[in-house]
Design a protein around this motif. Structure first.
Motif, PDB file in Angstrom:
ATOM      1  N   GLY A  54      -7.627  10.940 116.283  1.00 34.55           N
ATOM      2  CA  GLY A  54      -6.765  11.878 116.995  1.00 34.55           C
ATOM      3  C   GLY A  54      -6.952  13.322 116.564  1.00 34.55           C
ATOM      4  O   GLY A  54      -6.177  14.199 116.943  1.00 34.55           O
ATOM      5  N   HIS A  55      -7.984  13.604 115.785  1.00 31.53           N
ATOM      6  CA  HIS A  55      -8.211  14.953 115.285  1.00 31.53           C
ATOM      7  C   HIS A  55      -8.988  15.809 116.283  1.00 31.53           C
ATOM      8  O   HIS A  55      -8.932  17.030 116.246  1.00 31.53           O
ATOM      9  CB  HIS A  55      -8.968  14.895 113.968  1.00 31.53           C
ATOM     10  N   ALA A  56      -9.756  15.157 117.170  1.00 29.72           N
ATOM     11  CA  ALA A  56     -10.611  15.908 118.092  1.00 29.72           C
ATOM     12  C   ALA A  56     -10.684  15.176 119.425  1.00 29.72           C
ATOM     13  O   ALA A  56     -10.298  14.001 119.523  1.00 29.72           O
ATOM     14  CB  ALA A  56     -12.006  16.056 117.495  1.00 29.72           C
ATOM     15  N   ARG A  57     -11.148  15.916 120.424  1.00 28.94           N
ATOM     16  CA  ARG A  57     -11.363  15.299 121.744  1.00 28.94           C
ATOM     17  C   ARG A  57     -12.865  15.085 121.942  1.00 28.94           C
ATOM     18  O   ARG A  57     -13.673  15.676 121.233  1.00 28.94           O
ATOM     19  CB  ARG A  57     -10.821  16.225 122.834  1.00 28.94           C
ATOM     20  N   TRP A  58     -13.230  14.269 122.920  1.00 31.37           N
ATOM     21  CA  TRP A  58     -14.661  14.040 123.162  1.00 31.37           C
ATOM     22  C   TRP A  58     -15.388  15.360 123.369  1.00 31.37           C
ATOM     23  O   TRP A  58     -16.513  15.542 122.923  1.00 31.37           O
ATOM     24  CB  TRP A  58     -14.882  13.123 124.376  1.00 31.37           C
ATOM     25  N   GLU A  59     -14.740  16.301 124.047  1.00 33.82           N
ATOM     26  CA  GLU A  59     -15.417  17.574 124.330  1.00 33.82           C
ATOM     27  C   GLU A  59     -15.549  18.449 123.081  1.00 33.82           C
ATOM     28  O   GLU A  59     -16.200  19.490 123.130  1.00 33.82           O
ATOM     29  CB  GLU A  59     -14.737  18.325 125.485  1.00 33.82           C
ATOM     30  N   ASP A  60     -14.947  18.029 121.973  1.00 36.21           N
ATOM     31  CA  ASP A  60     -15.137  18.738 120.708  1.00 36.21           C
ATOM     32  C   ASP A  60     -16.309  18.158 119.894  1.00 36.21           C
ATOM     33  O   ASP A  60     -16.571  18.630 118.782  1.00 36.21           O
ATOM     34  CB  ASP A  60     -13.868  18.647 119.843  1.00 36.21           C
ATOM     35  N   CYS A  61     -16.962  17.146 120.425  1.00 34.75           N
ATOM     36  CA  CYS A  61     -18.080  16.528 119.691  1.00 34.75           C
ATOM     37  C   CYS A  61     -19.349  17.327 119.962  1.00 34.75           C
ATOM     38  O   CYS A  61     -19.888  17.329 121.073  1.00 34.75           O
ATOM     39  CB  CYS A  61     -18.255  15.067 120.100  1.00 34.75           C
ATOM     40  N   THR A 118     -11.556  15.857 106.800  1.00 38.44           N
ATOM     41  CA  THR A 118     -11.356  16.344 108.164  1.00 38.44           C
ATOM     42  C   THR A 118     -10.211  15.650 108.908  1.00 38.44           C
ATOM     43  O   THR A 118      -9.421  16.314 109.582  1.00 38.44           O
ATOM     44  CB  THR A 118     -12.668  16.225 108.974  1.00 38.44           C
ATOM     45  N   PRO A 119     -10.102  14.306 108.827  1.00 39.91           N
ATOM     46  CA  PRO A 119      -9.152  13.650 109.745  1.00 39.91           C
ATOM     47  C   PRO A 119      -7.733  14.231 109.696  1.00 39.91           C
ATOM     48  O   PRO A 119      -7.099  14.391 110.732  1.00 39.91           O
ATOM     49  CB  PRO A 119      -9.189  12.187 109.303  1.00 39.91           C
ATOM     50  N   ASN A 120      -7.242  14.551 108.501  1.00 34.98           N
ATOM     51  CA  ASN A 120      -5.884  15.094 108.408  1.00 34.98           C
ATOM     52  C   ASN A 120      -5.858  16.592 108.108  1.00 34.98           C
ATOM     53  O   ASN A 120      -4.822  17.127 107.694  1.00 34.98           O
ATOM     54  CB  ASN A 120      -5.097  14.352 107.322  1.00 34.98           C
ATOM     55  N   ALA A 121      -6.982  17.254 108.324  1.00 36.54           N
ATOM     56  CA  ALA A 121      -7.100  18.649 107.886  1.00 36.54           C
ATOM     57  C   ALA A 121      -5.957  19.521 108.391  1.00 36.54           C
ATOM     58  O   ALA A 121      -5.397  20.329 107.637  1.00 36.54           O
ATOM     59  CB  ALA A 121      -8.442  19.224 108.338  1.00 36.54           C
ATOM     60  N   PHE A 122      -5.590  19.362 109.666  1.00 39.28           N
ATOM     61  CA  PHE A 122      -4.598  20.277 110.244  1.00 39.28           C
ATOM     62  C   PHE A 122      -3.175  19.979 109.773  1.00 39.28           C
ATOM     63  O   PHE A 122      -2.228  20.662 110.170  1.00 39.28           O
ATOM     64  CB  PHE A 122      -4.679  20.259 111.779  1.00 39.28           C
ATOM     65  N   ARG A 123      -3.029  18.990 108.937  1.00 37.81           N
ATOM     66  CA  ARG A 123      -1.717  18.700 108.347  1.00 37.81           C
ATOM     67  C   ARG A 123      -1.704  19.006 106.849  1.00 37.81           C
ATOM     68  O   ARG A 123      -0.718  18.700 106.158  1.00 37.81           O
ATOM     69  CB  ARG A 123      -1.334  17.240 108.590  1.00 37.81           C
ATOM     70  N   THR A 124      -2.766  19.602 106.360  1.00 41.62           N
ATOM     71  CA  THR A 124      -2.869  19.855 104.917  1.00 41.62           C
ATOM     72  C   THR A 124      -1.632  20.576 104.382  1.00 41.62           C
ATOM     73  O   THR A 124      -1.061  20.175 103.355  1.00 41.62           O
ATOM     74  CB  THR A 124      -4.131  20.698 104.621  1.00 41.62           C
TER      75      THR A 124
END
Lengths: 351, 351
Positions: B231-238, B200-206
Motif C-alpha cells: 500500500g506504499h505505492a501505486r502501479w504507476e509509481d513503479c 520503504t514500506p512504512n517510510a511515510f509513517r516514520t
C-alpha cells in the motif's frame, strides 16, 4: 596466498572436484554411447567449457545468444542454443555466430523457425532441433502431431537443417513419447540424427529412460544442495562453496553472515522455504533460515558447537547456477591452495 | 530509437517516475524535519545517487564497502555504511574511503568497532552508529544495556566518533525502545546526534512511529510489486519494468517469456510462492507462476485477451533491488522515449 586470506563473501571453485565431476559424467556418457554436450549455464566460464571439450564433450549448450557470443569469442565453435529465438535482432546475432561456429538452435514454434531461417539467409546453414515437452510445462511442442508438423516445416525451409529432437528434463515419459514419435518421423523420412536430452538430477539414468543420443547437463560440474538432496551427488562432490564471515552474533543461537540473496540467490529447496538456503559442512546443524539482500541469518539452535563472531564459514548453496550468475568472478582453488580469480565471463548475458 | 526496438529481456527505468518518487520522499522528509539518506542498494547507479542529493538528500547509504567505493569514485562524499564491517582487509578499505569521503559505519558488536578503529588509525576520524534490533532478528544489539555499553566503548575508542543510533526497519517497537534508551544515553552524556531509521514500506509513517532524525530508504526510487502490495505505492509509481518477449505459446493458457530467475530474481511475495513473480500492467490477470533460470511461465487462464507469440510485455518484478543487482546495465526512458543505457556500476559489489 591461501583461501583464508580472500575477502568474503567469495565463491570458491575447487578445480579438483570439478575435474572429478566432469570425468564421472564423461565416463557415463562414454559407457552408454551418449554424446555429451554440457550446458555452460552453470559455470559461464570459457576455460571450464574448454576443459569439458578436452575430456571428450562433443560441443557445448548455451541458453542465450549472449552466452554463446562469449563462448565463441573464446574459441568454442560447436554450440547448441537450447532456447527458441524470436525476432529480427536475434536472427542477426545468430547469423553472426554461424559465421564462426557450428550453430544449432532448438525451436518449438514457427516464429522461432522463421528467426533461424532469417539467420541462415546470410549464407551459413544452421541446424534445428524440435523441442518436445514431456510434462515440464515449459517450452516444447505438446503433441506428436505438432512435432511432426514442425519437423516438416524445417525440411521445407531453405538454409536450415533438421537435426532432430530436444527434450528437458529427460524422464520415463520422454521415453514413452519417443516410442510413439520416432516411427511417425521415420515414416516421413525425418529420422532425427540427434535426440538431445537434459537435466543433471537424473543424468545417470538417461540410458534407462529414453533413447537419447546426446546429453545436455549443466549443474553436474559444480553440484549443489539440490543435486545432493536428489541423491545425485555427495557433499564432497560440491565444487563451489561460498566463503563467508560471521559479522554479528546478536543472540546465542543466531549468527549473521555477510552474504544474503544477492550472493546466494533466493532459490528454495523443493521442500519449501522451511529447508533453508545453504549447507554448512563444518556445522551441519546450522540452518540459513532467512536472508535479506546482504545478510544471511543462521539459526544455530541445533548446533552443539557454534561458530564465533569473525569466523569464516563455507556454505554449499541450494542452487549453484544463479550463484555463478551473480558473481563477476570466482576464486579457483585446489584443496586449500588458491589458484587465482577467473571472470564469470558469460554472467548476466540474458539477451 | 524507441523502447520497442530494445532487445529483450531488458530492465527499463522511467526517469519521470523516478523523479516523482524521489520528490515525494524528499517532500515527506522536509515536512517532518527528517534528513534523507537514501540507500543506493536499489539502483546502484551514481547518477541517480547524485540526483537524490540535488533534490535535498543529506548523503547516501551503502550496504557494502564495494558499493561505497563505486560511489566515492563517482564523487559521492558523504556515505553511511549501514553494515558491520569485520576484519583487517575491510579496515584498510574503509581507511582508504575515509581519505576521500565523510564516512560513517554502523556496528552492533566489539569486533566491528575494532575494524572501524583500525581504519581510523590511518588519520581520518570515522563516525559510528550503534544498530539496535527492534524485532527484525537480523543484525542489531538486542538489549538496551548492550547499546549503552557499545556507545561507551565507542566514546573510549580513539579516532572514532559516536554519531548515534541506527535501526531497521523502523516500527512502533523502535519507538518504544527509544523511549527507554534515550534517557539512559543522555544520563551517560551520550546523546545521539543522529537516530537513523530505515525501510520503504512504512517510510511515510516514520514520524508517527519513532523519534528518528534521519531516514534511510532504498526501494522508494523504483518501487515494485511488494511496495504496491504494502500500500506504499501505486502501479504507476513503479519506475523499473522488465520488458520481455513471448517466445513460446505451447498451450492456449500458457505463455513462455524470455526471462526467468536470472533476470527477475526469485524473491517471493510475503503471501508465498502462490502469488507469482510479477505483475503485467497490460494483462492484469496474467500470472508469472513459475520460473526457471531463463524461462518465465505465465498462466493466462484468468486473461480474457491473451498475449500472442512474439509479443512484447512489461512486467513489474516482486522485489526490484535484486533485479538491479542482476543487470549490468539498465535502459533509461522518459515515457516511451529511450534515453540511453546506464551501467549499474555497483552491482555485484557484495564484498
Amino acid at each position: 596466498m591461501d583461501l583464508a586470506s580472500l575477502e568474503t563473501p567469495v565463491p570458491v571453485v575447487d578445480l579438483d572436484i570439478v575435474e572429478a565431476n566432469l570425468k564421472r559424467m564423461q565416463d557415463y556418457c562414454d559407457a552408454h554411447g551418449l554424446a555429451l554436450r554440457p550446458h555452460i549455464k552453470t559455470h559461464k566460464i570459457p576455460a571450464l567449457a574448454r576443459r569439458q571439450l578436452e575430456l571428450g564433450a562433443r560441443g557445448i549448450t548455451c541458453q542465450k545468444l549472449g552466452e554463446a557470443e562469449v563462448m565463441a569469442d573464446a574459441g568454442l565453435d560447436d554450440i547448441l542454443i537450447s532456447y527458441p529465438l524470436v525476432g529480427e535482432p536475434k536472427a542477426e546475432r545468430l547469423a553472426a555466430l554461424a559465421r564462426r561456429a557450428k550453430m544449432r538452435v532448438s525451436i518449438d514454434n514457427p516464429l522461432a523457425l522463421e528467426t533461424v531461417a532469417r539467420a541462415a539467409r546470410h549464407g551459413h546453414e544452421i541446424g534445428v532441433l524440435v523441442e518436445f515437452d514431456s510434462g515440464n510445462g515449459r517450452t516444447g511442442v505438446t503433441s506428436i502431431d505438432g512435432v511432426v508438423e514442425l519437423a516438416r516445416a524445417i525440411r521445407a525451409t531453405e538454409g536450415v537443417r533438421f537435426d532432430g529432437l530436444m527434450n528437458y528434463p529427460v524422464s520415463a515419459r520422454s521415453g514413452e513419447i519417443l516410442r510413439d514419435l520416432l516411427p511417425r518421423l521415420k515414416a516421413e523420412g525425418l529420422e532425427p540424427p540427434v535426440i538431445s536430452g537434459g537435466g543433471t538430477p537424473n543424468a545417470f539414468r538417461t540410458h534407462e529412460m529414453a533413447p537419447v543420443t546426446e546429453l545436455r547437463v549443466g549443474t553436474y560440474i559444480y553440484n549443489d544442495r539440490m543435486t545432493v538432496g536428489a541423491g545425485h551427488a555427495r557433499w564432497e562432490d560440491c565444487a563451489l562453496t561460498l566463503h563467508v564471515t560471521v559479522i554479528s552474533r546478536p543472540r546465542p543461537d543466531l549468527a549473521i553472515i555477510d552474504a544474503g540473496s544477492k550472493v546466494f540467490a533466493a532459490d528454495i529447496m523443493p521442500g519449501g522455504p522451511g529447508e533453508g538456503h545453504g549447507y554448512f559442512p563444518a556445522y551441519p546443524g546450522a540452518k540459513l533460515h532467512k536472508m535479506s539482500e546482504e545478510h544471511g541469518m543462521v539459526d544455530l539452535s541445533a548446533c552443539e558447537r557454534k561458530p564465533q563472531l569473525g569466523e569464516r564459514l563455507r556454505v554449499v548453496p541450494n542452487h549453484v547456477c544463479p550463484v555463478s550468475n551473480l558473481a563477476d568472478r570466482v576464486a579457483f582453488a585446489r584443496g586449500e591452495a588458491f589458484q587465482g580469480f577467473t571472470d564469470v565471463a558469460a554472467r548476466g548475458r540474458s539477451q
